[in-house]
Design a protein around this motif. Structure first.
Motif, PDB file in Angstrom:
ATOM      1  N   VAL A 167       0.338  -7.772 -23.382  1.00  0.00           N
ATOM      2  CA  VAL A 167       0.226  -6.311 -23.304  1.00  0.00           C
ATOM      3  C   VAL A 167       1.532  -5.660 -23.729  1.00  0.00           C
ATOM      4  O   VAL A 167       1.537  -4.653 -24.457  1.00  0.00           O
ATOM      5  CB  VAL A 167      -0.156  -5.855 -21.879  1.00  0.00           C
ATOM      6  CG1 VAL A 167      -0.133  -4.323 -21.790  1.00  0.00           C
ATOM      7  CG2 VAL A 167      -1.535  -6.355 -21.503  1.00  0.00           C
ATOM      8  N   GLU A 168       2.652  -6.224 -23.296  1.00  0.00           N
ATOM      9  CA  GLU A 168       3.952  -5.665 -23.683  1.00  0.00           C
ATOM     10  C   GLU A 168       4.182  -5.811 -25.186  1.00  0.00           C
ATOM     11  O   GLU A 168       4.785  -4.933 -25.820  1.00  0.00           O
ATOM     12  CB  GLU A 168       5.086  -6.350 -22.895  1.00  0.00           C
ATOM     13  CG  GLU A 168       5.052  -6.060 -21.398  1.00  0.00           C
ATOM     14  CD  GLU A 168       4.902  -4.575 -21.093  1.00  0.00           C
ATOM     15  OE1 GLU A 168       5.609  -3.759 -21.721  1.00  0.00           O
ATOM     16  OE2 GLU A 168       4.060  -4.221 -20.241  1.00  0.00           O
ATOM     17  N   GLN A 214       2.281  -3.069 -26.777  1.00  0.00           N
ATOM     18  CA  GLN A 214       3.013  -1.813 -26.619  1.00  0.00           C
ATOM     19  C   GLN A 214       4.159  -1.712 -27.624  1.00  0.00           C
ATOM     20  O   GLN A 214       4.342  -0.681 -28.280  1.00  0.00           O
ATOM     21  CB  GLN A 214       3.574  -1.702 -25.197  1.00  0.00           C
ATOM     22  CG  GLN A 214       4.337  -0.413 -24.909  1.00  0.00           C
ATOM     23  CD  GLN A 214       3.445   0.806 -24.887  1.00  0.00           C
ATOM     24  OE1 GLN A 214       2.439   0.827 -24.184  1.00  0.00           O
ATOM     25  NE2 GLN A 214       3.780   1.820 -25.669  1.00  0.00           N
ATOM     26  N   HIS A 224       2.831  -1.198 -31.097  1.00  0.00           N
ATOM     27  CA  HIS A 224       2.338   0.174 -31.229  1.00  0.00           C
ATOM     28  C   HIS A 224       3.486   1.141 -31.512  1.00  0.00           C
ATOM     29  O   HIS A 224       3.360   2.038 -32.365  1.00  0.00           O
ATOM     30  CB  HIS A 224       1.606   0.572 -29.942  1.00  0.00           C
ATOM     31  CG  HIS A 224       1.266   2.022 -29.851  1.00  0.00           C
ATOM     32  ND1 HIS A 224       0.369   2.646 -30.694  1.00  0.00           N
ATOM     33  CD2 HIS A 224       1.717   2.994 -29.006  1.00  0.00           C
ATOM     34  CE1 HIS A 224       0.276   3.934 -30.378  1.00  0.00           C
ATOM     35  NE2 HIS A 224       1.082   4.163 -29.361  1.00  0.00           N
ATOM     36  N   GLU A 225       4.582   0.953 -30.832  1.00  0.00           N
ATOM     37  CA  GLU A 225       5.717   1.873 -30.960  1.00  0.00           C
ATOM     38  C   GLU A 225       6.379   1.799 -32.331  1.00  0.00           C
ATOM     39  O   GLU A 225       6.952   2.792 -32.798  1.00  0.00           O
ATOM     40  CB  GLU A 225       6.737   1.580 -29.860  1.00  0.00           C
ATOM     41  CG  GLU A 225       6.220   1.945 -28.463  1.00  0.00           C
ATOM     42  CD  GLU A 225       7.158   1.521 -27.345  1.00  0.00           C
ATOM     43  OE1 GLU A 225       8.211   0.888 -27.664  1.00  0.00           O
ATOM     44  OE2 GLU A 225       6.859   1.796 -26.168  1.00  0.00           O
ATOM     45  N   PHE A 232       0.185  -6.075 -33.481  1.00  0.00           N
ATOM     46  CA  PHE A 232      -0.684  -5.500 -32.451  1.00  0.00           C
ATOM     47  C   PHE A 232      -1.989  -6.295 -32.357  1.00  0.00           C
ATOM     48  O   PHE A 232      -2.428  -6.660 -31.272  1.00  0.00           O
ATOM     49  CB  PHE A 232      -0.987  -4.031 -32.759  1.00  0.00           C
ATOM     50  CG  PHE A 232      -1.802  -3.344 -31.696  1.00  0.00           C
ATOM     51  CD1 PHE A 232      -1.175  -2.676 -30.659  1.00  0.00           C
ATOM     52  CD2 PHE A 232      -3.193  -3.375 -31.731  1.00  0.00           C
ATOM     53  CE1 PHE A 232      -1.917  -2.050 -29.653  1.00  0.00           C
ATOM     54  CE2 PHE A 232      -3.945  -2.764 -30.736  1.00  0.00           C
ATOM     55  CZ  PHE A 232      -3.307  -2.088 -29.696  1.00  0.00           C
ATOM     56  N   ASP A 249      -3.395  -8.529 -29.245  1.00  0.00           N
ATOM     57  CA  ASP A 249      -4.696  -8.148 -28.697  1.00  0.00           C
ATOM     58  C   ASP A 249      -5.621  -9.363 -28.627  1.00  0.00           C
ATOM     59  O   ASP A 249      -6.234  -9.662 -27.590  1.00  0.00           O
ATOM     60  CB  ASP A 249      -5.297  -7.053 -29.581  1.00  0.00           C
ATOM     61  CG  ASP A 249      -6.593  -6.474 -29.025  1.00  0.00           C
ATOM     62  OD1 ASP A 249      -7.060  -6.932 -27.970  1.00  0.00           O
ATOM     63  OD2 ASP A 249      -7.136  -5.547 -29.651  1.00  0.00           O
ATOM     64  N   GLN A 295      -5.198   2.356 -30.365  1.00  0.00           N
ATOM     65  CA  GLN A 295      -4.195   1.454 -29.807  1.00  0.00           C
ATOM     66  C   GLN A 295      -3.799   1.883 -28.399  1.00  0.00           C
ATOM     67  O   GLN A 295      -3.692   1.055 -27.484  1.00  0.00           O
ATOM     68  CB  GLN A 295      -2.955   1.417 -30.709  1.00  0.00           C
ATOM     69  CG  GLN A 295      -3.172   0.743 -32.046  1.00  0.00           C
ATOM     70  CD  GLN A 295      -1.876   0.634 -32.846  1.00  0.00           C
ATOM     71  OE1 GLN A 295      -0.783   0.771 -32.311  1.00  0.00           O
ATOM     72  NE2 GLN A 295      -2.004   0.374 -34.144  1.00  0.00           N
ATOM     73  N   GLU A 296      -3.596   3.183 -28.210  1.00  0.00           N
ATOM     74  CA  GLU A 296      -3.218   3.693 -26.885  1.00  0.00           C
ATOM     75  C   GLU A 296      -4.306   3.418 -25.857  1.00  0.00           C
ATOM     76  O   GLU A 296      -4.023   3.011 -24.718  1.00  0.00           O
ATOM     77  CB  GLU A 296      -2.935   5.192 -26.968  1.00  0.00           C
ATOM     78  CG  GLU A 296      -1.685   5.540 -27.762  1.00  0.00           C
ATOM     79  CD  GLU A 296      -1.540   7.036 -28.007  1.00  0.00           C
ATOM     80  OE1 GLU A 296      -2.397   7.801 -27.498  1.00  0.00           O
ATOM     81  OE2 GLU A 296      -0.582   7.432 -28.685  1.00  0.00           O
ATOM     82  N   ILE A 350      -4.287  -0.377 -25.010  1.00  0.00           N
ATOM     83  CA  ILE A 350      -3.164  -0.779 -24.146  1.00  0.00           C
ATOM     84  C   ILE A 350      -3.453  -0.413 -22.694  1.00  0.00           C
ATOM     85  O   ILE A 350      -3.258  -1.219 -21.777  1.00  0.00           O
ATOM     86  CB  ILE A 350      -1.852  -0.124 -24.621  1.00  0.00           C
ATOM     87  CG1 ILE A 350      -1.431  -0.724 -25.968  1.00  0.00           C
ATOM     88  CG2 ILE A 350      -0.743  -0.319 -23.585  1.00  0.00           C
ATOM     89  CD1 ILE A 350      -0.309   0.037 -26.656  1.00  0.00           C
ATOM     90  N   ARG A 359      -4.006  -3.158 -19.588  1.00  0.00           N
ATOM     91  CA  ARG A 359      -3.200  -3.152 -18.358  1.00  0.00           C
ATOM     92  C   ARG A 359      -4.114  -3.190 -17.130  1.00  0.00           C
ATOM     93  O   ARG A 359      -3.841  -3.898 -16.150  1.00  0.00           O
ATOM     94  CB  ARG A 359      -2.307  -1.922 -18.312  1.00  0.00           C
ATOM     95  CG  ARG A 359      -1.181  -1.903 -19.344  1.00  0.00           C
ATOM     96  CD  ARG A 359      -0.169  -0.818 -19.043  1.00  0.00           C
ATOM     97  NE  ARG A 359       0.777  -0.635 -20.127  1.00  0.00           N
ATOM     98  CZ  ARG A 359       1.824  -1.422 -20.381  1.00  0.00           C
ATOM     99  NH1 ARG A 359       2.051  -2.471 -19.598  1.00  0.00           N
ATOM    100  NH2 ARG A 359       2.632  -1.163 -21.391  1.00  0.00           N
TER     101      ARG A 359
END
Length: 233
Positions: A129-130, A133, A136-137, A144, A148, A189-190, A193, A197
């Motif tokens: 997950v990190e 993230q 994504h950033e 990504f 996933d 993507q958001e 994520i 989580r």
């Protein structure tokens, strides 16, 4: 052996043309003479190649009318269906049905994993997950998608059911292609994520029902995002 190999090559090339949309469902494929000239092989080779596709229910022969391409939902070859789903033209029905399949398998796998997942596997989930993230950033789509897929792979294996993992293995290529298509949208993507989580937290609670509901919510969000961002685009 050489003859069989040549038949296989011609069958694959004809399937490629079908998947590419050159011969849509319901249309007649060219006759043996035209295909033998196109592929530079004998008519006998073409005939055997077409018999191969007929056996897989990709083609159907109607006496006096010709050889027709069947709709995808009639095909009997998993490999051919997966090729069509990953390489073919955009097919809304196939994309939706793929999510439906994932929903049936992955919610159950997540429920099983809640009571069987190890601490190391929980740590791996959080790490993935990190990585999602972080990717994504910086807008790193391949990273990504990789994280996933790895997240879901941990859950499938943590289910402890060997059949689940084996059933999903042939789907890897098509899932990778579809993820790259849908995850290109930052909004998707958001959403992913956030749901990942929640799934990790539900699994950490060791509550099977919460784990199933968390995965089911993710699958519903995936379906909603597909319809909103991809199929409407």
């Amino acid at each position: 052996m050489a003859r069989k190999s040549l038949v296989g090559v011609v069958a694959d090339e004809l399937l490629d043309r079908i998947i590419a949309g050159e011969f849509p469902p319901g249309t007649v494929v060219p006759g043996e003479l035209e295909l033998s000239a196109k592929h530079e092989v004998s008519r006998m080779t073409v005939r055997e190649a077409m018999k191969t596709l007929e056996a897989q229910r990709i083609l159907s022969v109607e006496r006096g009318r010709g050889t027709f391409v069947n709709p995808l939902n009639q095909w009997a070859s998993l490999e051919a269906v997966l090729r069509a789903a990953s390489e073919g033209t955009k097919d809304a029905a196939a994309a939706i049905q793929l999510i439906e399949l994932r929903r049936m398998l992955e919610t159950g796998a997540c429920e099983l994993a809640a009571e069987r997942i190890s601490d190391d596997e929980l740590t791996a989930l959080k790490d993935h997950v990190e990585k999602m993230q972080a990717a994504h950033e910086i807008n790193d789509l391949p990273a990504f998608v990789e994280a996933d897929l790895a997240f879901h792979d941990v859950i499938l294996h943590a289910s402890g059911n060997v059949f689940v993992a084996v059933l999903f293995e042939p789907l890897h290529r098509v899932l990778e292609a579809r993820r790259a298509e849908t995850s290109a949208f930052p909004e998707i993507q958001e959403h992913a994520i956030g749901h990942h989580r929640k799934i990790a937290a539900a699994l950490e609670s060791r509550n099977p029902n919460e784990a199933r509901l968390a995965m089911d919510a993710h699958m519903q969000q995936t379906l909603d995002d597909l319809k909103t961002y991809v199929l409407e685009a």
